[in-house]
Design a protein around this motif. Structure first.
Motif, PDB file in Angstrom:
ATOM      1  N   MET A   1       0.819  -1.210   0.000  1.00  0.00           N
ATOM      2  CA  MET A   1       0.000   0.000   0.000  1.00  0.00           C
ATOM      3  C   MET A   1       0.855   1.263   0.000  1.00  0.00           C
ATOM      4  N   LEU A   2       1.952   1.248   0.776  1.00  0.00           N
ATOM      5  CA  LEU A   2       2.793   2.441   0.857  1.00  0.00           C
ATOM      6  C   LEU A   2       3.490   2.737  -0.468  1.00  0.00           C
ATOM      7  N   LEU A   3       3.909   1.695  -1.156  1.00  0.00           N
ATOM      8  CA  LEU A   3       4.534   1.907  -2.466  1.00  0.00           C
ATOM      9  C   LEU A   3       3.523   2.465  -3.463  1.00  0.00           C
ATOM     10  N   SER A   4       2.300   2.007  -3.371  1.00  0.00           N
ATOM     11  CA  SER A   4       1.242   2.533  -4.245  1.00  0.00           C
ATOM     12  C   SER A   4       0.973   4.004  -3.932  1.00  0.00           C
ATOM     13  N   ALA A   5       0.968   4.345  -2.633  1.00  0.00           N
ATOM     14  CA  ALA A   5       0.755   5.735  -2.237  1.00  0.00           C
ATOM     15  C   ALA A   5       1.888   6.617  -2.739  1.00  0.00           C
ATOM     16  N   LEU A   6       3.119   6.109  -2.651  1.00  0.00           N
ATOM     17  CA  LEU A   6       4.274   6.870  -3.150  1.00  0.00           C
ATOM     18  C   LEU A   6       4.173   7.082  -4.652  1.00  0.00           C
ATOM     19  N   ALA A   7       3.804   6.034  -5.375  1.00  0.00           N
ATOM     20  CA  ALA A   7       3.657   6.139  -6.827  1.00  0.00           C
ATOM     21  C   ALA A   7       2.576   7.146  -7.199  1.00  0.00           C
ATOM     22  N   CYS A   8       1.475   7.135  -6.435  1.00  0.00           N
ATOM     23  CA  CYS A   8       0.396   8.096  -6.690  1.00  0.00           C
ATOM     24  C   CYS A   8       0.884   9.522  -6.485  1.00  0.00           C
ATOM     25  N   GLY A   9       1.646   9.738  -5.411  1.00  0.00           N
ATOM     26  CA  GLY A   9       2.172  11.070  -5.150  1.00  0.00           C
ATOM     27  C   GLY A   9       3.116  11.541  -6.232  1.00  0.00           C
ATOM     28  N   VAL A  10       3.943  10.629  -6.724  1.00  0.00           N
ATOM     29  CA  VAL A  10       4.891  10.961  -7.798  1.00  0.00           C
ATOM     30  C   VAL A  10       4.159  11.367  -9.067  1.00  0.00           C
ATOM     31  N   VAL A  11       3.010  10.755  -9.308  1.00  0.00           N
ATOM     32  CA  VAL A  11       2.235  11.057 -10.514  1.00  0.00           C
ATOM     33  C   VAL A  11       1.349  12.284 -10.317  1.00  0.00           C
ATOM     34  N   VAL A  12       0.659  12.356  -9.174  1.00  0.00           N
ATOM     35  CA  VAL A  12      -0.377  13.380  -8.971  1.00  0.00           C
ATOM     36  C   VAL A  12       0.195  14.792  -8.939  1.00  0.00           C
ATOM     37  N   PHE A  13       1.192  15.049  -8.118  1.00  0.00           N
ATOM     38  CA  PHE A  13       1.624  16.435  -7.909  1.00  0.00           C
ATOM     39  C   PHE A  13       2.394  17.014  -9.104  1.00  0.00           C
ATOM     40  N   PRO A  14       3.388  16.324  -9.656  1.00  0.00           N
ATOM     41  CA  PRO A  14       3.990  16.859 -10.884  1.00  0.00           C
ATOM     42  C   PRO A  14       2.979  16.911 -12.027  1.00  0.00           C
ATOM     43  N   GLY A  15       2.114  15.891 -12.105  1.00  0.00           N
ATOM     44  CA  GLY A  15       1.113  15.873 -13.174  1.00  0.00           C
ATOM     45  C   GLY A  15       0.165  17.044 -13.083  1.00  0.00           C
ATOM     46  N   LEU A  16      -0.251  17.378 -11.862  1.00  0.00           N
ATOM     47  CA  LEU A  16      -1.141  18.525 -11.665  1.00  0.00           C
ATOM     48  C   LEU A  16      -0.439  19.827 -12.031  1.00  0.00           C
ATOM     49  N   PHE A  17       0.821  19.943 -11.683  1.00  0.00           N
ATOM     50  CA  PHE A  17       1.577  21.161 -11.990  1.00  0.00           C
ATOM     51  C   PHE A  17       1.694  21.366 -13.501  1.00  0.00           C
ATOM     52  N   GLY A  56      -6.091  14.765   7.807  1.00  0.00           N
ATOM     53  CA  GLY A  56      -5.877  15.036   9.222  1.00  0.00           C
ATOM     54  C   GLY A  56      -7.168  15.041  10.010  1.00  0.00           C
ATOM     55  N   ALA A  57      -8.203  15.655   9.470  1.00  0.00           N
ATOM     56  CA  ALA A  57      -9.488  15.711  10.158  1.00  0.00           C
ATOM     57  C   ALA A  57     -10.060  14.308  10.365  1.00  0.00           C
ATOM     58  N   ILE A  58      -9.931  13.461   9.339  1.00  0.00           N
ATOM     59  CA  ILE A  58     -10.433  12.082   9.452  1.00  0.00           C
ATOM     60  C   ILE A  58      -9.696  11.333  10.555  1.00  0.00           C
ATOM     61  N   VAL A  59      -8.372  11.489  10.597  1.00  0.00           N
ATOM     62  CA  VAL A  59      -7.570  10.793  11.608  1.00  0.00           C
ATOM     63  C   VAL A  59      -7.908  11.297  13.012  1.00  0.00           C
ATOM     64  N   VAL A  60      -7.941  12.621  13.181  1.00  0.00           N
ATOM     65  CA  VAL A  60      -8.200  13.208  14.503  1.00  0.00           C
ATOM     66  C   VAL A  60      -9.563  12.783  15.032  1.00  0.00           C
ATOM     67  N   LEU A  61     -10.577  12.801  14.174  1.00  0.00           N
ATOM     68  CA  LEU A  61     -11.928  12.436  14.609  1.00  0.00           C
ATOM     69  C   LEU A  61     -12.079  10.937  14.849  1.00  0.00           C
ATOM     70  N   ASN A  68      -2.682   5.418  21.425  1.00  0.00           N
ATOM     71  CA  ASN A  68      -2.671   4.029  20.944  1.00  0.00           C
ATOM     72  C   ASN A  68      -3.529   3.751  19.717  1.00  0.00           C
ATOM     73  N   ASP A  69      -4.525   4.598  19.434  1.00  0.00           N
ATOM     74  CA  ASP A  69      -5.373   4.350  18.266  1.00  0.00           C
ATOM     75  C   ASP A  69      -4.595   4.566  16.976  1.00  0.00           C
ATOM     76  N   ASN A  70      -4.872   3.707  15.998  1.00  0.00           N
ATOM     77  CA  ASN A  70      -4.189   3.793  14.700  1.00  0.00           C
ATOM     78  C   ASN A  70      -5.184   4.036  13.585  1.00  0.00           C
ATOM     79  N   HIS A  71      -4.694   4.670  12.512  1.00  0.00           N
ATOM     80  CA  HIS A  71      -5.506   4.878  11.319  1.00  0.00           C
ATOM     81  C   HIS A  71      -4.610   4.702  10.101  1.00  0.00           C
ATOM     82  N   TRP A  72      -5.102   3.951   9.132  1.00  0.00           N
ATOM     83  CA  TRP A  72      -4.294   3.625   7.950  1.00  0.00           C
ATOM     84  C   TRP A  72      -3.896   4.871   7.149  1.00  0.00           C
TER      85      TRP A  72
END
Length: 257
Positions: A1-17, A56-61, A68-72
């Protein structure tokens, strides 16, 4: 999942720019390259800030137990946002390059950029080299609530970007810019400064510790880390207040004349 998130970030932000850059060139052929690049950079900043705030709002709420609580979403968004931090340094440099009407890239241009925006560059580099390893590897799965709080500090970023765009288009003497400036001050103060006593208060409430005694129950490195993060926020807020004061005085002077 983390590698997929990294790949998405690499594509999304430069692509949007680059997509924003291409669209703005087509829609506004009379704009300078400096305007196109600068506004594209700010569009990406606004999108990242909005996504970070939502995460952040989703995690905090979602976290009832602040330790000890975790959120993906925590680790996923840390990895997803890392490419933005790296790419934003490049896009800021590109914006500086075109604003100076430079004919070619050079060490002198790079030095001028680093001298002008050293604090923002240091902020991004620190997030990549310190905050990211701590969030991913050194927390031992504790404190997702607090990482979510740090995500929400980006709430002011879209409004800061809007303000810069309005200035870029010479709309800084309009009611829209003044209203946006007020929103910037409120969101910045709330989510980048008040968020720290809020985190201490929430921790103290859970463990039955008065707010003024919470720092003495935390490890020294936690307090130092918060102080290091808070210091530039206070500095930037002071700059925002001074800028707002100048705009107010200028508008008042204009009405008198």
């Amino acid at each position: 999942m983390l590698l997929s998130a990294l790949a998405c970030g690499v594509v999304v932000f430069p692509g949007l720019f680059f997509s924003s850059r291409a669209v703005l060139r087509r829609l506004f052929p009379n704009w300078s390259e400096a305007d196109v690049v600068s506004i594209s950079e700010r569009v990406v900043s606004a999108v990242h800030g909005s996504l970070a705030t939502a995460a952040g709002a989703i995690v905090v709420l979602s976290c009832q137990d602040v330790m000890n609580d975790n959120h993906w979403l925590v680790n996923t968004f840390v990895v997803f946002g890392a490419p933005y931090m790296a790419f934003d340094i490049y896009s800021m440099y590109l914006s500086h390059f075109h604003s100076q009407n430079s004919s070619r890239h050079s060490l002198q241009t790079l030095k001028a950029f680093l001298h002008k925006d050293w604090m923002l560059v240091l902020h991004h580099v620190t997030l990549l080299t310190v905050f990211m390893p701590v969030a991913l590897f050194l927390r031992r799965g504790l404190g997702d609530f607090f990482i979510g709080c740090f995500f929400t500090t980006e709430f002011s970023s879209p409004f800061i970007a809007i303000g810069k765009i309005l200035i870029q288009r010479r709309l800084d003497d309009t009611w829209l810019h003044r209203l946006n400036g007020l929103v910037v001050l409120l969101t910045f103060f709330t989510c980048r400064i008040l968020i720290f006593p809020f985190m201490y208060w929430t921790y103290g409430r859970q463990f039955g510790i008065p707010l003024n005694k919470v720092p003495f129950h935390l490890p020294l490195h936690c307090n130092l880390g918060n102080a290091v993060i808070l210091a530039p926020q206070v500095y930037w807020f002071i700059l925002l207040v001074k800028k707002a004061k100048r705009l107010y005085l200028r508008g008042k002077k204009g009405k008198e004349t």
